[in-house]
Design an enzyme around this catalytic site. Structure first.
Site, short mmCIF file in Angstrom:
data_model
loop_
_atom_site.label_atom_id
_atom_site.label_comp_id
_atom_site.label_asym_id
_atom_site.label_seq_id
_atom_site.Cartn_x
_atom_site.Cartn_y
_atom_site.Cartn_z
N LYS A 139 -5.72 0.23 0.98
CA LYS A 139 -5.85 0.05 2.42
C LYS A 139 -4.89 -0.98 3.02
O LYS A 139 -4.45 -0.82 4.14
CB LYS A 139 -7.29 -0.37 2.72
CG LYS A 139 -8.29 0.71 2.32
CD LYS A 139 -9.56 0.67 3.08
CE LYS A 139 -10.63 -0.12 2.42
NZ LYS A 139 -11.96 0.17 2.95
N GLU A 209 -13.70 -5.70 -0.21
CA GLU A 209 -12.37 -5.67 0.43
C GLU A 209 -12.51 -5.72 1.95
O GLU A 209 -11.66 -6.28 2.63
CB GLU A 209 -11.58 -4.44 -0.03
CG GLU A 209 -11.16 -4.57 -1.49
CD GLU A 209 -10.43 -3.33 -2.01
OE1 GLU A 209 -9.64 -2.75 -1.27
OE2 GLU A 209 -10.68 -2.96 -3.17
N HIS A 213 -11.41 -9.01 5.23
CA HIS A 213 -10.75 -8.92 6.55
C HIS A 213 -11.47 -9.76 7.61
O HIS A 213 -10.97 -9.89 8.72
CB HIS A 213 -10.73 -7.47 7.03
CG HIS A 213 -9.79 -6.59 6.27
ND1 HIS A 213 -8.45 -6.49 6.58
CD2 HIS A 213 -9.98 -5.77 5.22
CE1 HIS A 213 -7.86 -5.63 5.75
NE2 HIS A 213 -8.78 -5.19 4.92
P1 NAD Z 1 -16.54 0.50 -6.75
O1 NAD Z 1 -16.67 -0.98 -6.80
O2 NAD Z 1 -17.75 1.29 -6.38
O3 NAD Z 1 -16.03 1.06 -8.16
C1 NAD Z 1 -14.92 0.53 -8.80
C2 NAD Z 1 -14.81 1.19 -10.19
O4 NAD Z 1 -13.59 0.74 -10.78
C3 NAD Z 1 -15.92 0.84 -11.15
O5 NAD Z 1 -16.29 2.01 -11.88
C4 NAD Z 1 -15.27 -0.16 -12.11
O6 NAD Z 1 -15.84 -0.11 -13.43
C5 NAD Z 1 -13.86 0.35 -12.14
N1 NAD Z 1 -12.89 -0.66 -12.55
C6 NAD Z 1 -12.75 -1.92 -12.07
N2 NAD Z 1 -11.76 -2.56 -12.74
C7 NAD Z 1 -11.28 -1.68 -13.66
C8 NAD Z 1 -10.29 -1.74 -14.67
N3 NAD Z 1 -9.55 -2.85 -14.85
N4 NAD Z 1 -10.07 -0.64 -15.44
C9 NAD Z 1 -10.80 0.48 -15.26
N5 NAD Z 1 -11.76 0.61 -14.32
C10 NAD Z 1 -11.99 -0.47 -13.54
O7 NAD Z 1 -15.31 0.86 -5.79
P2 NAD Z 1 -15.32 1.80 -4.49
O8 NAD Z 1 -16.21 1.18 -3.46
O9 NAD Z 1 -15.51 3.20 -4.92
O10 NAD Z 1 -13.81 1.60 -3.92
C11 NAD Z 1 -12.64 1.96 -4.63
C12 NAD Z 1 -11.41 1.68 -3.76
O11 NAD Z 1 -11.34 2.65 -2.70
C13 NAD Z 1 -11.42 0.30 -3.07
O12 NAD Z 1 -10.14 -0.30 -3.26
C14 NAD Z 1 -11.62 0.63 -1.61
O13 NAD Z 1 -11.03 -0.29 -0.72
C15 NAD Z 1 -10.94 1.99 -1.52
N6 NAD Z 1 -11.39 2.75 -0.34
C16 NAD Z 1 -10.44 3.31 0.48
C17 NAD Z 1 -10.81 4.00 1.61
C18 NAD Z 1 -9.78 4.62 2.51
O14 NAD Z 1 -10.14 5.28 3.49
N7 NAD Z 1 -8.50 4.49 2.26
C19 NAD Z 1 -12.17 4.13 1.94
C20 NAD Z 1 -13.11 3.58 1.08
C21 NAD Z 1 -12.71 2.89 -0.04
#
Ligand code: NAD
Length: 346
Positions: A139, A209, A213
């Site tokens: 993002k 995240e 902000h």
């Molecule tokens: P989450 O916290 O629910 O899950 C993160 C996952 O990553 C977990 O399974 C964790 O075990 C794994 N992980 C963490 N570190 C790791 C590593 N070193 N190696 C392997 N796996 C690892 O995350 P989420 O809420 O699903 O969000 C994921 C991303 O998506 C975030 O960066 C968020 O900002 C982004 N996102 C983007 C948008 C968009 O519209 N662009 C919208 C929502 C979320």
């Protein structure tokens, strides 16, 4: 290794069909990663074969069972416990890349904490010698800029990397790029999102995240917060996060696509962490001047019934499919959601 396309007669752009399903991996198995595998289940053109979380990974070239994966992750804390294809590891991504070489493309559903994490994952792929496509939904402007700086290295490595391909940036940025076509000059792009989730623990990274902000917070302070501190903060706000003038990569992506300067792009929204109903309708307003000198605004509003997860994972796989097409044509390096049209995955 990317699958071959068969092209329909007439060579129409909508007429490309894959001869074999794209082998897809999902890195990160939290809120978005788990939704991603559910989105993939009915797809004929993609097969979900690999996934990793922080403590393990799973790979099966014949396809993975989403239910079994979710049970293992939710009850034991890692996909690595899954029998018979799971492996526990503290270096899950590196091991998975080495082992699961035939995967065509990965959706990176990983936290970008610290803000350099996603770029470090891209570098890991470059170092591994793997060739294929990568799609992220990161993002922050500064995070996308780090990927852009890796474009030459990714190109040399034979990797097609699509960055900023979630909802915002992603779907809404692409909608803005499309809406801009009516104008001779784009004056402003205003993205306003409403997100409703039942509980913040389902999307820990997303909420952390977002907190980064808020005035007085940074990526580092939000990353250092304990779960109890986040819960306490949300208690003070009745579960709501109100975000204004966010550092969001929609700006750099629209600037790079030649649509308008980044200073004309604003992003903000409201996240309700206690109610799956959206607090407001997500929309993008694109204001500009037509060749006749008329000022006007196009508004693209997402349906309130569509969840954040649907609006991130759908586009992410649409861009993954488009990236496979680019990869097959020998087009490597970094592309953004504002310069490539996603392709609908059947
Ligand atoms: P989450 O916290 O629910 O899950 C993160 C996952 O990553 C977990 O399974 C964790 O075990 C794994 N992980 C963490 N570190 C790791 C590593 N070193 N190696 C392997 N796996 C690892 O995350 P989420 O809420 O699903 O969000 C994921 C991303 O998506 C975030 O960066 C968020 O900002 C982004 N996102 C983007 C948008 C968009 O519209 N662009 C919208 C929502 C979320």
């Amino acid at each position: 290794m990317v699958q071959e396309y068969a092209t329909k007669p007439m060579g129409s752009l909508v007429g490309t069909y894959l001869t074999a399903p794209i082998q897809v991996g999902v890195l990160g198995f939290g809120g978005l990663g788990q939704t991603a595998c559910r989105v993939l289940t009915p797809k004929q053109e993609m097969r979900w074969v690999a996934a990793a979380d922080q403590k393990g990974y799973v790979y099966n070239p014949n396809g993975l069972d989403p239910e079994a994966c979710m049970v293992a992750y939710q009850s034991q804390g890692s996909l690595g416990y899954l029998e018979p294809n799971g492996t526990l590891s503290n270096d899950s991504i590196r091991e998975l890349i080495e082992w699961a070489n035939p995967v065509d493309g990965y959706f990176l559903a990983l936290p970008n904490l610290p803000n350099t994490f996603m770029a470090s994952i891209a570098q890991q792929f470059i170092a591994s010698g793997w060739r294929g496509v990568l799609v992220d939904a990161i993002k922050r402007t500064s995070a996308v800029e780090q990927l852009l700086a890796l474009s030459n290295q990714l190109q040399l490595a034979g990797i097609t990397y699509m960055t900023g391909c979630g909802a915002t940036p992603g779907l809404l940025t692409a909608a803005a790029a499309l809406a801009a076509q009516s104008y001779s000059e784009v004056h402003s792009v205003k993205i306003t999102f409403g997100v409703g989730i039942a509980n913040w623990e389902a999307y820990r990274a997303t909420i952390r995240e977002d907190i980064a902000h808020l005035p007085g917070y940074s990526v580092e302070t939000a990353r250092a917060m304990t779960d109890a501190e986040i819960t306490a903060l949300l208690d003070q706000t009745n579960g709501l996060l109100t975000l204004e003038n966010m550092e969001h990569a929609d700006d750099v992506m629209l600037e790079l696509a030649g649509i308008c300067g980044r200073d004309r792009v604003t992003v903000g929204g409201v996240v309700d962490t206690r109610n799956p109903k959206k607090p407001l309708s997500t929309n993008v307003q694109v204001t500009g001047r037509t060749f006749e000198g008329k000022l006007s605004t196009h508004t693209f509003t997402l349906g309130d019934e569509t969840s954040m997860a649907a609006n991130v994972c759908g586009p992410a796989f649409g861009y993954l499919k488009a990236a496979v097409g680019l990869h097959r044509r020998g087009m490597y390096g970094v592309f953004t959601a504002a310069e490539v049209m996603p392709q609908f995955v059947r």
